[in-house]
Design an enzyme around this catalytic site. Structure first.
Site, short mmCIF file in Angstrom:
data_model
loop_
_atom_site.label_atom_id
_atom_site.label_comp_id
_atom_site.label_asym_id
_atom_site.label_seq_id
_atom_site.Cartn_x
_atom_site.Cartn_y
_atom_site.Cartn_z
N ARG A 43 -57.14 15.74 -8.72
CA ARG A 43 -56.51 15.44 -7.42
C ARG A 43 -55.60 16.57 -6.94
NH1 ARG A 43 -52.06 11.65 -5.44
NH2 ARG A 43 -52.84 10.75 -3.48
N ILE A 69 -53.77 12.19 2.20
CA ILE A 69 -54.67 11.82 1.11
C ILE A 69 -54.21 10.44 0.64
CG2 ILE A 69 -53.24 13.09 -0.56
CD1 ILE A 69 -55.70 13.52 -2.27
N SER A 70 -55.14 9.49 0.56
CA SER A 70 -54.77 8.13 0.18
C SER A 70 -54.24 8.08 -1.24
CB SER A 70 -55.98 7.20 0.31
OG SER A 70 -56.39 7.07 1.64
N GLN A 71 -53.39 7.07 -1.49
CA GLN A 71 -52.89 6.91 -2.85
C GLN A 71 -54.05 6.55 -3.77
OE1 GLN A 71 -50.72 2.91 -1.71
NE2 GLN A 71 -50.77 3.08 -3.93
#
Length: 219
Positions: A43, A69-71
């Site tokens: 990530r 950016i999504s969790q």
């Protein structure tokens, strides 16, 4: 999965990734295949270098262009939901963003069609996919709000931005048994899942979420 992972040992250590996976498991993510992929996808290469030290925290992070950016929890949750569909041949992702969710999905589907409306994000995502050796993504810079009917039907569709209403034109692009997972709403947003049945559709309302809005056009 055999990613070539750039970055320092602190960001790529097994301990750092294991902590994230355990956090997600404790939060209710039950699909062990999804957890394994989350533990492998690097990530930190999808965020700015200045934020790389937070890449394995369970938080959303800015990626420029007023996008995030999504969790990891949301990435894992939406992934395990779409995987309940009829097959793993072809899926559609609306909103590539930085390419993190795309990379996760590419570990499960033969082909991922992904559309990103912001040119800078599309270029960056394409570079990262090449860097990681992910070759089964068909990434397009364009307006994803109408889906990709020429490539339909899809075994699964995921929207990574909040639609104000249920996007019926995307529901029609699902294969029988296929699943559409998406956030809906403006101020108050909710994660929903629609399954296409032989004789109609079934909709499931899930948890409260917070996403950037789904916008038409290109930038």
């Amino acid at each position: 999965m055999n990613f070539k992972i750039p970055g320092g040992s602190g960001m790529t250590s097994a301990r750092t990734r294991t902590r994230l996976v355990e956090r997600l498991r404790s939060a209710g993510i039950a699909n062990e295949d999804v957890l394994a992929v989350i533990g492998e996808v690097p990530r930190h290469i999808f965020v700015d270098e200045a934020l790389a030290h937070r890449a394995y925290d369970d938080v959303s992070l800015p990626i420029g262009h007023n996008q995030t950016i999504s969790q990891p929890y949301i990435v894992a949750r939406m992934t395990e939901l779409v995987l309940g569909g009829p097959g793993r041949a072809r899926m559609l992702e609306i909103g590539t963003g930085c390419g993190y969710q795309t990379t996760v999905l590419a570990q499960f589907y033969k082909t991922v069609h992904s559309i990103e409306r912001i040119g800078g994000l599309a270029r960056g995502a394409r570079e990262r996919l090449v860097e990681l050796g992910v070759h089964n993504v068909r990434l397009r810079h364009g307006d994803g709000s109408r889906g990709q009917p020429e490539a339909a039907p899809f075994d699964a569709i995921m929207i990574t931005a909040a639609a104000p209403i249920v996007p019926e034109q995307l529901v029609d692009q699902l294969a029988i048994g296929g699943r559409l997972v998406f956030p809906v709403g403006v101020e108050e947003q909710e994660l929903r899942m629609i399954e296409r049945l032989d004789d109609g559709y079934a909709e499931t309302r899930l948890e409260k979420v917070r996403f950037v809005p789904l916008l038409p056009g290109v930038a």
